[in-house]
Design a protein around this motif. Structure first.
Motif, mmCIF file in Angstrom:
data_model
loop_
_atom_site.group_PDB
_atom_site.id
_atom_site.type_symbol
_atom_site.label_atom_id
_atom_site.label_comp_id
_atom_site.label_asym_id
_atom_site.label_seq_id
_atom_site.Cartn_x
_atom_site.Cartn_y
_atom_site.Cartn_z
ATOM 1 N N THR A 1 0.836 -1.203 0.000
ATOM 2 C CA THR A 1 0.000 0.000 0.000
ATOM 3 C C THR A 1 0.872 1.256 0.000
ATOM 4 O OG1 THR A 1 -1.695 -1.184 1.231
ATOM 5 C CG2 THR A 1 -1.844 1.223 1.233
ATOM 6 N N ALA A 2 1.972 1.198 0.733
ATOM 7 C CA ALA A 2 2.852 2.366 0.814
ATOM 8 C C ALA A 2 3.571 2.586 -0.509
ATOM 9 C CB ALA A 2 3.864 2.182 1.942
ATOM 10 N N GLY A 3 3.845 1.500 -1.226
ATOM 11 C CA GLY A 3 4.538 1.612 -2.500
ATOM 12 C C GLY A 3 5.844 2.354 -2.339
ATOM 13 N N SER A 4 6.097 3.288 -3.223
ATOM 14 C CA SER A 4 7.360 4.025 -3.145
ATOM 15 C C SER A 4 7.177 5.335 -2.389
ATOM 16 C CB SER A 4 7.880 4.293 -4.552
ATOM 17 O OG SER A 4 6.864 4.954 -5.292
ATOM 18 N N GLU A 5 6.013 5.505 -1.796
ATOM 19 C CA GLU A 5 5.733 6.734 -1.047
ATOM 20 C C GLU A 5 6.745 6.904 0.088
ATOM 21 O OE1 GLU A 5 3.039 9.050 -1.595
ATOM 22 O OE2 GLU A 5 4.431 10.100 -0.270
ATOM 23 N N THR A 6 7.272 8.065 0.244
ATOM 24 C CA THR A 6 8.220 8.285 1.332
ATOM 25 C C THR A 6 7.642 9.211 2.403
ATOM 26 O OG1 THR A 6 9.221 10.057 0.052
ATOM 27 C CG2 THR A 6 10.312 7.903 -0.012
ATOM 28 N N ALA A 7 6.666 10.018 2.011
ATOM 29 C CA ALA A 7 6.043 10.893 3.003
ATOM 30 C C ALA A 7 5.298 10.034 4.013
ATOM 31 C CB ALA A 7 5.073 11.849 2.328
ATOM 32 N N THR A 8 5.236 10.498 5.238
ATOM 33 C CA THR A 8 4.562 9.703 6.255
ATOM 34 C C THR A 8 3.467 10.509 6.941
ATOM 35 O OG1 THR A 8 6.108 10.417 7.940
ATOM 36 C CG2 THR A 8 6.649 8.390 6.785
ATOM 37 N N VAL A 9 2.461 9.780 7.363
ATOM 38 C CA VAL A 9 1.441 10.378 8.216
ATOM 39 C C VAL A 9 1.515 9.592 9.516
ATOM 40 C CG1 VAL A 9 -1.027 10.662 8.597
ATOM 41 C CG2 VAL A 9 -0.060 11.096 6.340
ATOM 42 N N ALA A 10 1.713 10.302 10.587
ATOM 43 C CA ALA A 10 1.864 9.632 11.879
ATOM 44 C C ALA A 10 0.619 8.811 12.186
ATOM 45 C CB ALA A 10 2.088 10.660 12.977
ATOM 46 N N PRO A 11 0.790 7.590 12.664
ATOM 47 C CA PRO A 11 -0.375 6.785 12.985
ATOM 48 C C PRO A 11 -1.162 7.375 14.154
ATOM 49 C CG PRO A 11 1.653 5.652 13.604
ATOM 50 C CD PRO A 11 2.051 6.882 12.891
ATOM 51 N N ASP A 12 -2.302 6.840 14.338
ATOM 52 C CA ASP A 12 -3.178 7.255 15.438
ATOM 53 C C ASP A 12 -2.404 7.295 16.754
ATOM 54 O OD1 ASP A 12 -5.267 6.445 17.674
ATOM 55 O OD2 ASP A 12 -6.343 7.317 15.971
ATOM 56 N N ALA A 13 -2.735 8.267 17.576
ATOM 57 C CA ALA A 13 -2.030 8.419 18.855
ATOM 58 C C ALA A 13 -2.116 7.148 19.696
ATOM 59 C CB ALA A 13 -2.609 9.593 19.632
ATOM 60 N N ALA A 14 -3.143 6.341 19.460
ATOM 61 C CA ALA A 14 -3.321 5.115 20.244
ATOM 62 C C ALA A 14 -2.127 4.185 20.100
ATOM 63 C CB ALA A 14 -4.593 4.399 19.814
ATOM 64 N N THR A 15 -1.442 4.271 18.950
ATOM 65 C CA THR A 15 -0.311 3.359 18.741
ATOM 66 C C THR A 15 0.793 3.594 19.773
ATOM 67 O OG1 THR A 15 0.624 4.898 17.146
ATOM 68 C CG2 THR A 15 -0.701 3.086 16.277
ATOM 69 N N GLU A 16 0.865 4.798 20.292
ATOM 70 C CA GLU A 16 1.874 5.094 21.305
ATOM 71 C C GLU A 16 1.616 4.235 22.547
ATOM 72 O OE1 GLU A 16 4.310 6.772 20.147
ATOM 73 O OE2 GLU A 16 5.442 6.610 22.009
ATOM 74 N N GLY A 17 0.384 3.754 22.662
ATOM 75 C CA GLY A 17 0.023 2.901 23.789
ATOM 76 C C GLY A 17 0.867 1.645 23.867
#
Length: 470
Positions: free
Chosen positions: A341-357
RNA sequence: GCGUCGUUAGCCAAGCGGUUAGGCACAGCUCUGCAAAAGCUGCUAGACUGGUUCGACUCCAGUACGACGCUCCA
């Protein structure tokens, strides 16, 4: 940055792990290593996997961890083993040391900064020097048998770690009759005078030829490598008494300052196999290599050992290993799908804050169950969004970046070698593609069987065949 | 005997005085020539007996069972 907390055996409470003043982010970690008289078993490795998780999480939280693990290569068992095999002690222990490092690698344990061995000349020197200090200060005495013992009566705090009151203890049934010359039954040996059974094993000392006691080995190696004040000391619960208790007594009586020998004591609970204590006689005794021979992988065993909180007894079962295998396959498939899904994309969108859990769960005395729950919830949620084609490449890239941090702690990513496909398999896959093109289903199925025999599973997707290690 | 700790759905296993933990297994669906894999959905327990509380899996007491330590052991 959140502060990890751990359960300290010494205080029996949850405490924030803080470096000592003036030490910046540095933490020293001493972990009791194997006695190399046999192959380490999975119970031993449970403790090492726990320590590895601890180190990795502390590092994720920005600490600089200096970890030392000792190798006990001289004690009753190693001497007995060498004697039985009719070879020198070092020749007897060497293969077990090598096997230990191999197994550690298989289980993805981070290497320690140093692995001192009890027979290293500089360690023996240090042990002798430490015993000398204890003698000078009246904490030790030489008995009639020539051995040197620690005088427990000289250290009133003895028992503070295990919370045992020596007065209230019922001594073991077998109080060795040859220890009658000790001042007190509980006094333990610092230096064991040479006896005939020791054969060629022995070192000269101010108290005559002999060998170190097990407890002084660890005390000398720990303080020698990491200094007199150590931050975290780990081991199995069975080490609490008397081993770690003795270490405290030795170190705190021989130290030059006033700092406690260890600030945080962390102990890992026992492992059981199929509901009962692991024992050779019960046929449920496993070393890592036993499991590898049965076709399990190091990371599957790692997962099974890791997935249960370190302070709870772990019941190791084949069903548990199978569960580990399935869970890992699911994680692998997710990882791959995210990458697509990410393919060659390098830009990132931070995952949901819940992942910090995931990480805050580990801050809470390594609550692995809660951490894994965050991982699997994230997996399901993002799969759902990928099903709906709603996960953007930058979002997928962001999740992969988060997953890389998670892997830094769990170390459960697939083996790089697992993805290497042989030319033989490659050819079969191509032949099958042609057969499928021609709708020759029988031929296609036959080739699939051939590929399966080589250890790969074929998946037919709308983008063609995919093969995975089976 | 003394001392710790535990008892959660078929199995493994967390948090929490009131809102779906999670994993595995199992079932249904999607995909598919078949299959496998994968995905989604479903599956809602708290050893027993009392007590506290508007309300307890969660707190308290007792009972039962179990594990561990007191001895070389991760």
């Amino acid at each position: 940055m959140p502060i990890p907390r751990c359960y300290n055996t010494l205080t029996r409470s949850l405490e924030a792990i803080q470096p000592r003043v003036g030490e910046g982010q540095k933490l020293s970690l001493y972990t009791c290593g194997p006695t190399v008289y046999a192959h380490a078993h999975i119970g031993n490795f449970r403790a090492y996997v726990f320590e590895d998780l601890l180190q990795r999480h502390l590092q994720e939280r920005g600490f600089i961890v200096r970890r030392v693990m000792n190798l006990t290569d001289v004690d009753d068992k190693t001497i007995r083993g060498a004697h039985a095999a009719g070879i020198a002690l070092s020749d007897y222990t060497r293969p077990f040391k090598e096997a230990f490092f191999q197994d550690s690698k298989e289980l993805r344990l981070l290497p320690a900064e140093a692995y001192p061995a009890a027979t290293d000349p500089e360690q023996i020197v240090r042990m002798i020097s430490m015993i000398g200090t204890l003698m000078d200060r009246g904490h030790a005495y030489q008995a009639e048998d020539g051995s040197v013992y620690f005088r427990i009566a000289s250290f009133p705090e003895y028992g503070k770690l295990a919370h045992v009151d020596l007065e209230g203890q019922r001594p073991g049934q077998r109080v060795a009759s040859d220890e009658y010359d000790k001042e007190a039954v509980a006094d333990f040996a610092l230096w064991k005078a040479w006896v005939a059974e020791d054969g060629a094993v022995g070192w000269e000392s101010p108290w005559g030829k002999g060998r170190p006691g097990w407890h002084i080995e660890c005390s000398a190696m720990a303080t020698g490598m990491l200094g007199e004040a150590i931050d975290i000391h780990c081991g199995g619960v069975d080490n609490i008494f008397p081993h770690h208790e003795a270490e405290i007594a030795q170190c705190e009586c021989a130290r030059h300052g006033q700092e406690p020998f260890v600030r945080y004591w962390m102990h890992c609970a026992h492992l059981m196999v199929e509901g009962s204590k692991m024992a050779k006689s019960a046929g449920n005794f496993f070393t890592l290599r036993d499991l590898l021979e049965k076709g399990w992988t190091g990371r599957e065993v790692r997962y099974a050992l890791l997935a249960v909180h370190y302070r709870g007894a772990l019941n190791f079962t084949m069903e548990g290993l199978a569960a580990a295998r399935t869970a890992l396959a699911r994680l692998d498939a997710w990882r791959e799908r995210l990458a697509e899904t990410a393919g060659s994309e390098t830009a990132t969108v931070a995952p949901d804050a819940a992942t910090e859990g995931f990480f805050t769960a580990l801050d809470d005395d390594l609550n692995i169950s809660s951490a894994l729950a965050v991982l699997f919830e994230t997996l399901r949620e993002s799969n759902r969004r990928m099903d709906e084609k709603k996960l953007t490449p930058p979002q997928a890239r962001g999740l992969l970046q988060w997953l890389a941090r998670v892997d830094g702690v769990l170390a459960l990513e697939p083996d790089a070698s697992a993805a290497v496909i042989s030319a033989e398999v490659e050819e079969l896959v191509d032949a099958r593609a042609a057969a499928r093109e021609a709708k020759e289903w029988k031929k296609s199925d036959a080739i699939r069987d051939q590929i399966a025999a080589l250890g790969w599973t074929v998946k037919d997707t709308k983008d063609g065949q995919k093969i995975l290690r089976s």
